[in-house]
Design an enzyme around this catalytic site. Structure first.
Site, PDB file in Angstrom:
ATOM      1  N   CYS A  49      58.784 -10.168  -1.653  1.00  0.00           N
ATOM      2  CA  CYS A  49      58.811  -9.476  -3.100  1.00  0.00           C
ATOM      3  C   CYS A  49      57.296  -9.889  -3.984  1.00  0.00           C
ATOM      4  CB  CYS A  49      60.067  -9.768  -3.873  1.00  0.00           C
ATOM      5  SG  CYS A  49      59.910 -11.272  -4.493  1.00  0.00           S
ATOM      6  N   CYS A  97      64.172 -10.163  -5.687  1.00  0.00           N
ATOM      7  CA  CYS A  97      63.755 -10.277  -4.474  1.00  0.00           C
ATOM      8  C   CYS A  97      64.708  -9.829  -3.480  1.00  0.00           C
ATOM      9  CB  CYS A  97      63.367 -11.806  -4.103  1.00  0.00           C
ATOM     10  SG  CYS A  97      62.888 -12.249  -2.567  1.00  0.00           S
ATOM     11  N   CYS A 139      60.841 -19.096  -4.059  1.00  0.00           N
ATOM     12  CA  CYS A 139      60.607 -17.655  -4.479  1.00  0.00           C
ATOM     13  C   CYS A 139      61.101 -17.360  -5.967  1.00  0.00           C
ATOM     14  CB  CYS A 139      61.015 -16.579  -3.590  1.00  0.00           C
ATOM     15  SG  CYS A 139      60.990 -14.925  -4.496  1.00  0.00           S
ATOM     16  N   LYS A 183      70.411 -39.026  34.990  1.00  0.00           N
ATOM     17  CA  LYS A 183      69.767 -38.434  33.621  1.00  0.00           C
ATOM     18  C   LYS A 183      70.601 -37.482  32.970  1.00  0.00           C
ATOM     19  CE  LYS A 183      66.045 -40.437  32.426  1.00  0.00           C
ATOM     20  NZ  LYS A 183      64.923 -40.527  32.374  1.00  0.00           N
ATOM     21  N   TYR A 238      72.394 -55.764  28.501  1.00  0.00           N
ATOM     22  CA  TYR A 238      73.365 -55.058  29.578  1.00  0.00           C
ATOM     23  C   TYR A 238      73.008 -56.018  31.214  1.00  0.00           C
ATOM     24  CZ  TYR A 238      68.462 -52.893  29.967  1.00  0.00           C
ATOM     25  OH  TYR A 238      67.260 -52.857  29.837  1.00  0.00           O
ATOM     26  N   ASP A 282      68.143 -45.024  25.085  1.00  0.00           N
ATOM     27  CA  ASP A 282      66.902 -44.622  24.965  1.00  0.00           C
ATOM     28  C   ASP A 282      66.006 -45.393  24.114  1.00  0.00           C
ATOM     29  OD1 ASP A 282      64.629 -43.244  26.036  1.00  0.00           O
ATOM     30  OD2 ASP A 282      65.425 -41.372  24.985  1.00  0.00           O
ATOM     31  N   CYS A 310      55.579 -14.899  -2.424  1.00  0.00           N
ATOM     32  CA  CYS A 310      56.807 -14.550  -1.627  1.00  0.00           C
ATOM     33  C   CYS A 310      56.453 -13.376  -0.881  1.00  0.00           C
ATOM     34  CB  CYS A 310      57.910 -14.185  -2.489  1.00  0.00           C
ATOM     35  SG  CYS A 310      59.307 -13.589  -1.300  1.00  0.00           S
ATOM     36  N   LYS A 370      73.047 -45.073  29.228  1.00  0.00           N
ATOM     37  CA  LYS A 370      71.543 -45.376  29.538  1.00  0.00           C
ATOM     38  C   LYS A 370      70.951 -45.095  28.244  1.00  0.00           C
ATOM     39  CE  LYS A 370      67.403 -44.699  32.402  1.00  0.00           C
ATOM     40  NZ  LYS A 370      66.551 -45.151  31.617  1.00  0.00           N
ATOM     41  N   GLU A 378      77.457 -47.289  32.488  1.00  0.00           N
ATOM     42  CA  GLU A 378      76.914 -47.901  31.373  1.00  0.00           C
ATOM     43  C   GLU A 378      76.249 -46.691  30.758  1.00  0.00           C
ATOM     44  OE1 GLU A 378      74.817 -51.290  31.743  1.00  0.00           O
ATOM     45  OE2 GLU A 378      76.260 -52.303  32.906  1.00  0.00           O
TER      46      GLU A 378
HETATM   47  S1  IVH Z   1      69.566 -52.060  33.880  1.00  0.00           S
HETATM   48  C1  IVH Z   1      67.054 -53.774  37.415  1.00  0.00           C
HETATM   49  N1  IVH Z   1      71.027 -50.665  32.196  1.00  0.00           N
HETATM   50  O1  IVH Z   1      66.533 -48.034  31.586  1.00  0.00           O
HETATM   51  C2  IVH Z   1      67.865 -52.810  36.461  1.00  0.00           C
HETATM   52  N2  IVH Z   1      68.716 -50.438  32.224  1.00  0.00           N
HETATM   53  O2  IVH Z   1      64.832 -46.578  33.661  1.00  0.00           O
HETATM   54  C3  IVH Z   1      67.383 -53.200  35.235  1.00  0.00           C
HETATM   55  N3  IVH Z   1      68.043 -48.910  30.174  1.00  0.00           N
HETATM   56  O3  IVH Z   1      64.274 -50.654  32.210  1.00  0.00           O
HETATM   57  C4  IVH Z   1      67.958 -51.994  34.085  1.00  0.00           C
HETATM   58  N4  IVH Z   1      70.131 -48.661  29.482  1.00  0.00           N
HETATM   59  O4  IVH Z   1      64.879 -50.009  29.700  1.00  0.00           O
HETATM   60  C5  IVH Z   1      69.763 -51.105  32.681  1.00  0.00           C
HETATM   61  N5  IVH Z   1      72.509 -49.764  30.531  1.00  0.00           N
HETATM   62  C6  IVH Z   1      71.448 -50.230  31.096  1.00  0.00           C
HETATM   63  C7  IVH Z   1      70.187 -49.415  30.682  1.00  0.00           C
HETATM   64  C8  IVH Z   1      69.077 -49.716  30.970  1.00  0.00           C
HETATM   65  C9  IVH Z   1      68.747 -48.311  29.372  1.00  0.00           C
HETATM   66  C10 IVH Z   1      66.627 -48.786  30.455  1.00  0.00           C
HETATM   67  C11 IVH Z   1      65.734 -50.106  30.561  1.00  0.00           C
HETATM   68  C12 IVH Z   1      65.296 -49.930  32.224  1.00  0.00           C
HETATM   69  C13 IVH Z   1      65.244 -48.556  31.909  1.00  0.00           C
HETATM   70  C14 IVH Z   1      65.006 -47.962  33.566  1.00  0.00           C
END
Ligand code: IVH
Length: 688
Positions: free
Chosen positions: A416, A437, A431, A319, A230, A122, A413, A120, A118
């Protein structure tokens, strides 16, 4: 790091804990971090490994045993029915292989394991509790055990998802997910914040967190927040899912958003493939990701694997490289653009961020410098996300040296000495020197010779600056007066490259009307507008004599652009330079030769396989790019420069590189030149 004595280790452990406490507070409670997330992870990692190597110094209240931060004042506190744990982080392939090996050995008898991969997201984690379909409680993760009660705010985010209907909805249901802000919404919000004189957010995550953790839910309601779910938390009844994918599918069927980018993968190898694919496309998604997450697909195995104090053993986050880093401002320079726009630029101690070494960051304008209060000598967080020019997101005030002075924006400027003006309500400084210039002159010549304009190969920025400062080139037409003798006298110009350059100048004489219009550097007339103008007017004289009524009738051209076009051609200086250029032998084919008569277009397009398709050209074709482009346009296609999910075809010639690769990874059909011509040919046959 190596520490020679035990007391040094202890001191470092204490120092790391203090630093982590400080930064956690800024991140989780104040939504105003002082260091990049990546640097925070590094502190935590170092502490973790020191505590592992020296268990005698481990402490139950160490930040390594904790998730997030306790709830802040202002919100009531919610205790999570099952703890909201964090995820373990991996930073390289080896760590993913180790993770996969552990899982395989622990639950799969060393057989291959299926994972759900999945994005991740932010943003910030939330828990949503529904009773009989109604949202009764929403909470932040907090310290994993207790979070903040943000029910009223989440109702504003969830809108009609506050009520989940249907016979399949259990009496009690907890769903977990991530609240985020799309990149585009983040940009719009920041623009609005600046317009109303309020704080700018550093990145989409901070904007999402700051918007959700508002004591007044009306503010949250006014912010464009979204959620991706998720995982399931506590659910009543006896729902039985075999895999994590099944549970996600079920969440989706309830009408809650689940990411479209979730995939089933096998083994470390499948995990790494997914990572690479997501990383390459990172900038094409409308949301920010800080990595990807792998979860063991089989839910029974998840249960067997269980949790450590902080995180599940059945999941890991891999990451992405950090998009923010700390560096120092060595100088603040002023750049003068082709149309006189003044842009302050921070010169930085080079730092590796977002996959490249960054040594300059734009400071946008005077207001931005004031807002940041950035000074020479400051430590700053620089951010490079996507194709955007690197920016400074904040100044680390606590690291400011004693002797810094506030930056004074110039009134004249720097090139010039002409006065700097602020036309209209613009925050952009200009400018007022025009082509007097030197900077504007140099930039406009660089634009004239650039690849998409007259395409004079071998005429670089340095050379243009040298030609102008030695008085050899005063207007773009003077380029066509340069001779071998003059060029070889220039510093560092060998005979061979001088003669190549002369050849390039000479062959640029024959061009297209669109390129010529673009090369003139009319304010607001970019490549596409120039093409539209060339297509519509087909003749330079007609364009130069066009009034507002004629120009505004052209697609894409509004009253503001038309004013700029008229003002440009009204200036005697510009008329003289154009005349001079024509006398120097600049010419172009009339459009009729390279394209069919306009009256035929609608019919030919009707049957075209490229009609309304978005096409990208890459690599070397046997025809010129312009020819291919013009053929495609006549066939009804839109030709763009970069590959995205919206691209319909990529036509790849010899030595096609990253664009073809990207097309493959996005599964955009690739055509070679023969296939392209065949498709065009078939279409022509249909017309006969
Ligand atoms: S699962 C027990 N799935 O990442 C596992 N977390 O660094 C629970 N996050 O607290 C998290 N995308 O805020 C999961 N596809 C994803 C995620 C995800 C972002 C965040 C979430 C979590 C943090 C952990």
């Amino acid at each position: 790091m190596n520490y020679s004595t035990r007391s040094e280790v202890y001191r470092q452990i204490i120092s790391l804990r203090e630093q982590i406490e400080y930064h956690s507070h800024r991140y989780y409670i104040l939504d105003n971090p002082e260091i990049p997330d990546g640097d925070f992870d590094l502190l935590l990692n170092e502490l973790e490994s020191l505590e592992l190597a020296h268990p005698e110094y481990a402490a139950p209240d160490s930040p390594t045993n904790r998730v997030g931060a306790p709830p802040s004042r202002g919100f009531s506190t919610v205790t999570h029915t099952t703890p909201m744990k964090s995820l373990g982080n991996a930073f390289n392939e080896q760590e993913i292989q180790d993770f996969d090996r552990r899982v395989r050995q622990l639950v799969a008898n060393d057989n291959p394991v299926d994972y759900i991969a999945e994005p991740k997201f932010d943003g910030l984690a939330v828990s949503l509790c529904y009773e009989r379909g109604w949202l009764v409680q929403a909470a932040t993760r907090g310290d994993g055990t207790q979070g903040e009660n943000i029910t009223r705010n989440m109702r504003a985010v969830l809108k009609d998802m506050t009520l989940i209907q249907g016979s399949a909805v259990p009496a009690k249901l907890e769903v977990r997910g991530e609240v985020i802000m799309l990149r585009k919404d983040f940009d719009d919000l920041n623009e609005a914040q600046i317009r109303s004189g309020q704080k700018r957010f550093a990145n989409p995550r901070n904007a999402a967190a700051g918007s959700l953790r508002q004591l007044d839910p009306a503010i949250t309601a006014s912010r464009p927040l979204r959620i991706f779910c998720y995982a399931l938390g506590e659910v009543s009844g006896n729902l039985q899912f075999k895999t994590h994918a099944d549970s996600l599918e079920w969440i989706r069927s309830l009408g809650l958003p689940v990411s479209e980018q979730i995939e089933s993968v096998q083994d470390a190898e499948g995990c790494l493939e997914y990572y690479n694919k997501m990383l390459i496309n990172r900038d094409n998604y409308p949301f920010e990701m800080d990595g990807v997450v792998y979860k063991v697909a089989n839910l029974q195995w998840q249960e067997q694997l269980g949790f450590t104090a902080k995180a599940p053993r059945w999941a890991v986050a891999y990451k992405f490289p950090a998009q923010e880093a700390i560096t120092q401002v060595e100088a603040i320079d002023i750049q003068v653009g082709r149309t006189g726009a003044i842009t302050p630029v921070a010169r930085l101690t080079p730092v590796f961020v977002g996959g490249v070494t960054v040594s300059n960051a734009t400071l946008h304008n005077r207001k931005e410098i004031q807002r940041l209060d950035v000074r020479v000598g400051d430590s700053v967080i620089v951010r490079r996300a996507g194709d955007v020019i690197p920016e400074i997101v904040s100044v680390i005030q606590s690291k400011r040296p004693d002797n810094t002075v506030e930056y004074a924006f110039p009134e004249q400027c720097p090139v010039c000495d002409s006065v700097i003006v602020y036309p209209g309500e613009e925050i952009i400084a200009r400018c007022s020197g025009g082509l007097y210039c030197r900077a504007q002159k140099v930039r406009s010549i660089i634009h004239f010779v650039s690849r998409k304009a007259m395409d004079i190969d071998g005429m670089g920025e340095k050379m243009v600056a040298q030609l102008v400062s030695e008085g050899l080139v005063n207007t773009v037409a003077d380029l066509y007066r340069l001779d071998f003798e003059t060029l070889t006298k220039l510093e560092g110009k060998a005979e061979k490259s001088a003669s190549n350059l002369l050849k390039a100048i000479d062959s640029s004489r024959s061009t297209t009307l669109a390129r010529f219009i673009y090369a003139l550097g009319i304010p607001q007339v970019g490549e596409t507008t120039a093409e539209i103008l060339a297509e519509r007017f087909t003749d330079l004289d007609c364009l130069m004599g066009a009034g507002e009524a004629q120009l505004v009738g052209v697609p894409d051209i509004g009253p503001i652009v038309s004013k700029d076009i008229i003002a440009f051609f009204d200036q005697q200086h510009n008329q003289e330079v154009i005349q001079d250029l024509l006398e120097m032998g600049i010419s172009w084919f009339s459009e009729e030769i390279i394209s069919e008569a306009p009256s035929e277009l609608p019919m030919s397009i009707e049957f075209s396989p490229f009609r309304d398709k978005t096409v990208v050209l890459t690599g070397t074709l046997s025809m010129t790019r312009d020819q291919a482009k013009s053929m495609l346009k006549r066939a009804g296609a839109k030709v763009t420069g970069s590959v995205s999910k919206r691209t319909d075809y990529v036509i790849a010639g010899e030595q096609a590189g990253t664009k073809a690769e990207k097309a493959r990874s996005l599964e955009v059909p690739l055509l070679d030149e023969a296939q392209f011509l065949e498709m065009l040919g078939e279409h022509k046959l249909m017309l006969q």
